[in-house]
Enzyme design. Sequence first.
Site, mmCIF file in Angstrom:
data_model
loop_
_atom_site.group_PDB
_atom_site.id
_atom_site.type_symbol
_atom_site.label_atom_id
_atom_site.label_comp_id
_atom_site.label_asym_id
_atom_site.label_seq_id
_atom_site.Cartn_x
_atom_site.Cartn_y
_atom_site.Cartn_z
ATOM 1 N N SER A 1 -6.712 5.556 0.056
ATOM 2 C CA SER A 1 -7.118 3.788 -0.387
ATOM 3 C C SER A 1 -8.506 3.291 -0.612
ATOM 4 C CB SER A 1 -6.096 2.782 0.311
ATOM 5 O OG SER A 1 -4.888 2.950 0.052
ATOM 6 N N GLN B 1 -5.120 -2.060 -6.912
ATOM 7 C CA GLN B 1 -5.713 -1.119 -5.996
ATOM 8 C C GLN B 1 -6.261 0.505 -6.829
ATOM 9 O OE1 GLN B 1 -3.029 1.493 -3.823
ATOM 10 N NE2 GLN B 1 -3.970 0.458 -1.824
ATOM 11 N N ASP C 1 0.472 -1.647 0.003
ATOM 12 C CA ASP C 1 -0.314 -0.404 -0.012
ATOM 13 C C ASP C 1 0.804 1.431 0.046
ATOM 14 O OD1 ASP C 1 -2.756 1.455 0.520
ATOM 15 O OD2 ASP C 1 -2.426 1.870 2.463
#
Length: 293
Positions: A234, A284, A209
């Site tokens: 995110s 993502q 991430d």
Amino acid sequence: MTDALEGLLDLLDLEQIEEDIFRGLSRPALVPRVFGGQVAAQALVAAGRTVPADRHAHSLHAYFLVAGDPGAPIVYTVDRIRDGRSFTTRRVVAIQHGQPIFHLSASFQTYEEGLDHQAPMPPAPDPDSLPTAEELLPRYEQVIGSPEIVRKLMEAREAVDLRYVDAPPYATAGRPREPRSQVWFRTNGKLGHDSPQLLHVCLATYVSDMTLLDSVLLAHGRGGWVVGDVVGASLDHAMWFHRPFRADEWLLYDQESPSASGGRGLGQARIYTQDGALAITVIQEGVVRVPRA
């Protein structure tokens, strides 16, 4: 093992407070919310602790619902969705202040022989030839605009040796380029020779991430929150674990962005071991907004 890596391992060592219920703490973040990679990794730890040791994580799918409070514990509740002959499925909900902030579905599988092929590893320089964060970040202190932010960036990544192949987004703000980014990473210290594969998977989840949406920024010449020209967070995160790997050995994170629209940006990536094995695929999507003047 460095103190920073020991601290990260402590962060992932959740407290069990009831059957299928775990509690974790947070570490200071670069922004006033829980780092997404942390909550995803902790949720996977919680799921993995309810699964037989001979079953290994092969995928996760997660949604970030609201920003987490780094000053409060996070409670992880695990639902044992299915225990099949080959596959095990778990659902985890992360809760703070009585409200869900994140949920994850993870699937685990017993080892099987089967068809085997992979996309080839792209070219990349030797990671040892690239600058460390301690060498790179001070070069851009004037661009970043604050020694305090430089210090926080270094502290946030001191448990991970992360090296950019090309200049990071904040170093080239204002100059759009191909929406592709590569970084090498490994833990900043060695793990035990017999450390479980789940630990390596959770550590890779944590790191995944950190930089995946960089490629979105590169396409538009944006430096990101570091220079204040983008606000982001995110939204969802998916990973597929294809082959065994160690998080304390070099992994190449090859990232690109196929699309950005509607205030969202999409990143997709492949993670390779140094000897060329495709270990992980990652996708993502995140909020990527330009602040209004």
